[in-house]
Design a protein around this motif. Structure first.
Motif: not given
Length: 199
Positions: A58-69
């Motif tokens: 979950x942390x990976x999804x939230x943190x790694x996708x912040x730039x994508x968002x």
């Protein structure tokens, strides 16, 4: 400016790839959660490692996708006041906010977290829970995620400057592809039309 726009496109491609790849972490978390629940209920077998890996994913999804968002213009914005101004003024305000708030914030977070990652790696820090996982990989997600967010901030700043110079179209338009639900609905409609034409 063409070199900066090329850099912006490269950053966009990087965060697009990372964001789409991070989506697979959701599937992994769901599968691990389901298997963990089945093992606990059916066989009375389980481990805290299964619970912790779900948190890590979950942390990976939230943190790694912040730039994508940010690339997709999906971060929360308060447009109540800003929407009353011209598009040019909105772009200027966003560019200033990227420089004054986003980039320094990312820099501070990365600077504060890197020593913790290093310390956790060197000491082999693990979770205090029985069967828990090592901590440094999840700690490392923080500087990596904020680095990707900062890179996307640089890309967005370049695009806003290019817009103000009249070189590109509005960079604040949401770049949203069709959702899975929209694609499914279109496929169903096509199948119904094909079936109707065959009859």
């Amino acid at each position: 400016m063409s070199a900066l726009l090329a850099l912006s496109r490269w950053i966009d491609r990087l965060n697009e790839w990372v964001g789409r790849s991070a989506a697979w972490l959701v599937l992994a978390a769901v599968l691990i959660s389901a298997l963990n629940a089945i093992a606990r209920k059916a066989f009375d077998v389980g481990s805290n490692a299964f619970l912790e890996i779900q948190w890590y994913l979950f942390a990976g999804v939230f943190l790694l996708a912040a730039g994508y968002t940010l690339l997709r213009q999906e971060h929360v914005k308060i447009d109540v006041v800003l929407s009353h101004f011209s598009k040019r003024t909105q772009i200027i305000v966003e560019a200033v906010c990227i420089v004054i708030f986003l980039l320094p914030f990312c820099g501070v977070v990365i600077d504060l977290v890197l020593p913790l990652v290093k310390q956790a790696y060197e000491t082999g820090e693990t979770s205090s829970n029985a069967g828990g996982l090592i901590r440094w990989p999840v700690y490392a997600l923080v500087p990596v995620g904020f680095s990707l967010l900062a890179l996307q901030g640089v890309s967005e700043l370049i695009k806003r400057i290019a817009f103000l110079m009249g070189l590109i179209e509005d960079p604040t338009e949401k770049k949203q592809e069709k959702t899975a639900e929209e694609e499914l609905a279109e496929a169903i409609l096509r199948a119904q039309k094909n079936q109707g034409a065959a009859q």
